[in-house]
Scaffold this motif. Sequence first.
Motif, PDB file in Angstrom:
ATOM      1  N   ASN A 105       0.863  -1.173   0.000  1.00 54.17           N
ATOM      2  CA  ASN A 105       0.000   0.000   0.000  1.00 54.17           C
ATOM      3  C   ASN A 105       0.902   1.226   0.000  1.00 54.17           C
ATOM      4  N   PHE A 106       1.006   1.873  -1.149  1.00 55.71           N
ATOM      5  CA  PHE A 106       1.851   3.056  -1.281  1.00 55.71           C
ATOM      6  C   PHE A 106       1.126   4.336  -0.902  1.00 55.71           C
ATOM      7  N   GLY A 107      -0.075   4.222  -0.391  1.00 57.97           N
ATOM      8  CA  GLY A 107      -0.832   5.405  -0.018  1.00 57.97           C
ATOM      9  C   GLY A 107      -1.517   6.002  -1.235  1.00 57.97           C
ATOM     10  N   GLU A 108      -1.744   7.284  -1.162  1.00 59.29           N
ATOM     11  CA  GLU A 108      -2.466   7.974  -2.222  1.00 59.29           C
ATOM     12  C   GLU A 108      -1.522   8.330  -3.369  1.00 59.29           C
ATOM     13  N   VAL A 109      -1.364   7.388  -4.285  1.00 61.63           N
ATOM     14  CA  VAL A 109      -0.583   7.629  -5.500  1.00 61.63           C
ATOM     15  C   VAL A 109      -1.502   7.386  -6.691  1.00 61.63           C
ATOM     16  N   LEU A 110      -1.114   7.948  -7.810  1.00 64.79           N
ATOM     17  CA  LEU A 110      -1.894   7.731  -9.030  1.00 64.79           C
ATOM     18  C   LEU A 110      -1.986   6.235  -9.326  1.00 64.79           C
TER      19      LEU A 110
END
Length: 167
Positions: free
Chosen positions: A18-23
């Motif tokens: 889970n890279f967080g809020e990335v495109l």
Amino acid sequence: MPEATPPKIRVTDGDLINFGEVLPEVNEILQRGVGLYRRDPEAADRAFREALALAPDQLPTYLCLYKIHTYQGNLDEAVAIARAGLAEATRQAGLDPDWQVWRAEQISDDVNGPGHFALYTMKALAFIHLRRDESGESRRYLEKLADLGAMETVGGSVIAALSAGVG
């Protein structure tokens, strides 16, 4: 106190990160790079650089790149990428480009924000410089993290212990 983990990146169930809020398209490339890393580090590097070229404002890409180069012992490349990531995080957080003048109250407590990423990257730079036998440079980053009260939130005390020769 928040745990000392890489900003915006958490291991999820299964093989995905889970890279967080990335495109979404950046996430897809980063996932591919992570999957490639163990068997083909050069292909992983190409994937991460593809993500960086696509969206240089996506901070997790810098983390992926400086981590793999640090692990591989490509320390000149690791420090260059970490510095670029620090500059981008600094820009996003609205901080002075000179980290040496930062004050604690200028940096958000949000562990998923660019300010925290900047602090985490400073810790990474301390480690990379330590690995390059540049203890003075490493110490500069560690001292600033301590001054900002961020040693524990980014895991800087681990690097400080390594620097001091403590197991």
